[in-house]
Design a protein around this motif. Structure first.
Motif, short mmCIF file in Angstrom:
data_model
loop_
_atom_site.label_atom_id
_atom_site.label_comp_id
_atom_site.label_asym_id
_atom_site.label_seq_id
_atom_site.Cartn_x
_atom_site.Cartn_y
_atom_site.Cartn_z
N TYR A 23 0.82 -1.21 0.00
CA TYR A 23 0.00 0.00 0.00
C TYR A 23 0.86 1.27 0.00
CZ TYR A 23 -3.70 -3.29 1.09
OH TYR A 23 -4.58 -4.34 1.05
N TRP A 24 2.13 1.13 -0.30
CA TRP A 24 3.00 2.30 -0.38
C TRP A 24 2.73 3.03 -1.69
CZ3 TRP A 24 8.61 0.86 1.48
CH2 TRP A 24 8.56 0.47 2.82
N GLY A 25 2.55 4.30 -1.62
CA GLY A 25 2.30 5.15 -2.78
C GLY A 25 1.22 6.14 -2.44
N PRO A 26 1.21 7.28 -3.12
CA PRO A 26 0.25 8.33 -2.78
C PRO A 26 -1.20 7.97 -3.06
CG PRO A 26 1.45 8.90 -4.77
CD PRO A 26 2.09 7.66 -4.22
N VAL A 27 -1.44 7.04 -3.96
CA VAL A 27 -2.80 6.57 -4.24
C VAL A 27 -3.07 5.29 -3.46
CG1 VAL A 27 -4.34 5.74 -6.05
CG2 VAL A 27 -2.79 7.64 -6.52
N GLU A 28 -2.06 4.45 -3.37
CA GLU A 28 -2.21 3.14 -2.75
C GLU A 28 -2.56 3.22 -1.27
OE1 GLU A 28 0.19 4.17 -4.73
OE2 GLU A 28 0.34 2.72 -6.37
N VAL A 29 -2.07 4.25 -0.56
CA VAL A 29 -2.36 4.34 0.88
C VAL A 29 -3.86 4.42 1.14
CG1 VAL A 29 -0.13 5.35 1.55
CG2 VAL A 29 -2.04 6.87 0.95
N TYR A 30 -4.60 4.93 0.19
CA TYR A 30 -6.06 5.01 0.33
C TYR A 30 -6.72 3.63 0.33
CZ TYR A 30 -6.88 10.03 0.12
OH TYR A 30 -6.95 11.36 0.41
N ASP A 31 -6.05 2.64 -0.26
CA ASP A 31 -6.62 1.29 -0.34
C ASP A 31 -6.31 0.42 0.88
OD1 ASP A 31 -7.65 1.87 -2.86
OD2 ASP A 31 -5.80 1.20 -3.86
N TRP A 32 -5.40 0.85 1.74
CA TRP A 32 -5.02 0.08 2.91
C TRP A 32 -6.21 -0.01 3.87
CZ3 TRP A 32 -1.97 2.39 7.51
CH2 TRP A 32 -1.70 1.39 8.46
N PRO A 33 -6.65 -1.23 4.21
CA PRO A 33 -7.79 -1.37 5.13
C PRO A 33 -7.54 -0.74 6.51
CG PRO A 33 -7.36 -3.45 4.03
CD PRO A 33 -6.22 -2.52 3.68
N GLY A 34 -6.28 -0.61 6.91
CA GLY A 34 -5.96 -0.02 8.21
C GLY A 34 -5.65 1.47 8.16
N ALA A 35 -5.87 2.08 7.01
CA ALA A 35 -5.55 3.50 6.85
C ALA A 35 -6.43 4.36 7.76
CB ALA A 35 -5.76 3.92 5.39
N PRO A 36 -5.84 5.41 8.32
CA PRO A 36 -6.60 6.30 9.20
C PRO A 36 -7.48 7.27 8.40
CG PRO A 36 -4.35 7.06 9.05
CD PRO A 36 -4.43 5.79 8.25
N PHE A 37 -8.77 6.99 8.41
CA PHE A 37 -9.74 7.88 7.77
C PHE A 37 -10.56 8.54 8.86
CE2 PHE A 37 -8.73 5.35 4.13
CZ PHE A 37 -8.97 6.16 3.04
N GLY A 38 -11.09 9.70 8.55
CA GLY A 38 -11.92 10.37 9.54
C GLY A 38 -12.80 11.43 8.90
N GLY A 39 -13.67 11.97 9.73
CA GLY A 39 -14.57 13.02 9.31
C GLY A 39 -14.07 14.37 9.80
N GLU A 40 -14.96 15.34 9.79
CA GLU A 40 -14.63 16.73 10.11
C GLU A 40 -13.95 16.88 11.47
OE1 GLU A 40 -14.31 20.82 9.56
OE2 GLU A 40 -14.84 19.30 8.10
N SER A 41 -14.47 16.24 12.51
CA SER A 41 -13.88 16.41 13.84
C SER A 41 -12.47 15.78 13.90
CB SER A 41 -14.77 15.83 14.93
OG SER A 41 -14.93 14.44 14.76
N ASP A 42 -12.28 14.67 13.22
CA ASP A 42 -10.95 14.03 13.18
C ASP A 42 -9.94 14.91 12.44
OD1 ASP A 42 -11.83 11.48 14.36
OD2 ASP A 42 -12.93 11.26 12.48
N ILE A 43 -10.41 15.50 11.33
CA ILE A 43 -9.54 16.38 10.56
C ILE A 43 -9.09 17.56 11.39
CG2 ILE A 43 -9.50 17.98 8.58
CD1 ILE A 43 -11.40 15.96 7.17
N LYS A 44 -10.03 18.18 12.11
CA LYS A 44 -9.68 19.33 12.94
C LYS A 44 -8.74 18.94 14.06
CE LYS A 44 -13.44 22.38 11.90
NZ LYS A 44 -14.38 23.36 12.37
N GLU A 45 -8.89 17.73 14.62
CA GLU A 45 -8.01 17.27 15.68
C GLU A 45 -6.58 17.12 15.18
OE1 GLU A 45 -7.43 13.37 18.47
OE2 GLU A 45 -9.48 14.04 18.06
N VAL A 46 -6.44 16.56 13.98
CA VAL A 46 -5.11 16.39 13.39
C VAL A 46 -4.50 17.76 13.15
CG1 VAL A 46 -3.87 15.64 11.31
CG2 VAL A 46 -5.58 14.16 12.32
#
Length: 136
Positions: free
Chosen positions: A113-136
């Motif tokens: 899953y290495w790569g700027p597009v591939e990281v999006y396909d990793w099942p363990g990738a950290p995704f989040g919504g608005e509150s998660d984005i603001k926290e980061v």
């Protein structure tokens, strides 16, 4: 510039996910906006404020500011998120306004899953919504 997503963003014509991370006379850095959809956390956009179609069209001062902002954003992702690698990508295929995607690769990302597009396909990738984005 009419009908330019990035120019419209800078003019405040619509609401974006997260907040402005950095802004000066030349540069604007913010989180990528997925229009309410879950976002790969810390995928950020580095935009040139002035409308120019490509990186090669920048004035020297703009190019210097762009390069320094890219380095500082990557370093911040390395230090705060302990990113193993930071991808920097200029495509320009969908938005003809000089900008760069800056995407961290988090520790533990499997090599397939290495790569700027591939990281999006990793099942363990950290995704989040608005509150998660603001926290980061």
């Amino acid at each position: 510039m009419e009908n330019c997503f990035i120019c419209d963003k800078h003019a405040g014509r619509f609401q974006l996910s997260g907040d402005c991370i950095f802004e000066d006379d030349y540069i604007y850095i913010s989180h990528i906006d997925k229009k309410g959809q879950p976002t790969y956390l810390s995928h950020i956009m580095l935009d040139l404020k002035r409308h120019v179609p490509q990186v090669g069209d920048m004035a020297e001062e703009e190019a210097a500011a762009f390069g320094i902002a890219m380095k500082r954003a990557a370093k911040a992702l390395q230090e705060t998120l302990h990113a193993e690698h930071v991808y920097k990508l200029v495509s320009g295929n969908s938005v003809p306004h000089a900008h760069m995607h800056i995407i961290p690769r988090y520790a533990g990302t499997p090599e397939r899953y290495w790569g700027p597009v591939e990281v999006y396909d990793w099942p363990g990738a950290p995704f989040g919504g608005e509150s998660d984005i603001k926290e980061v």
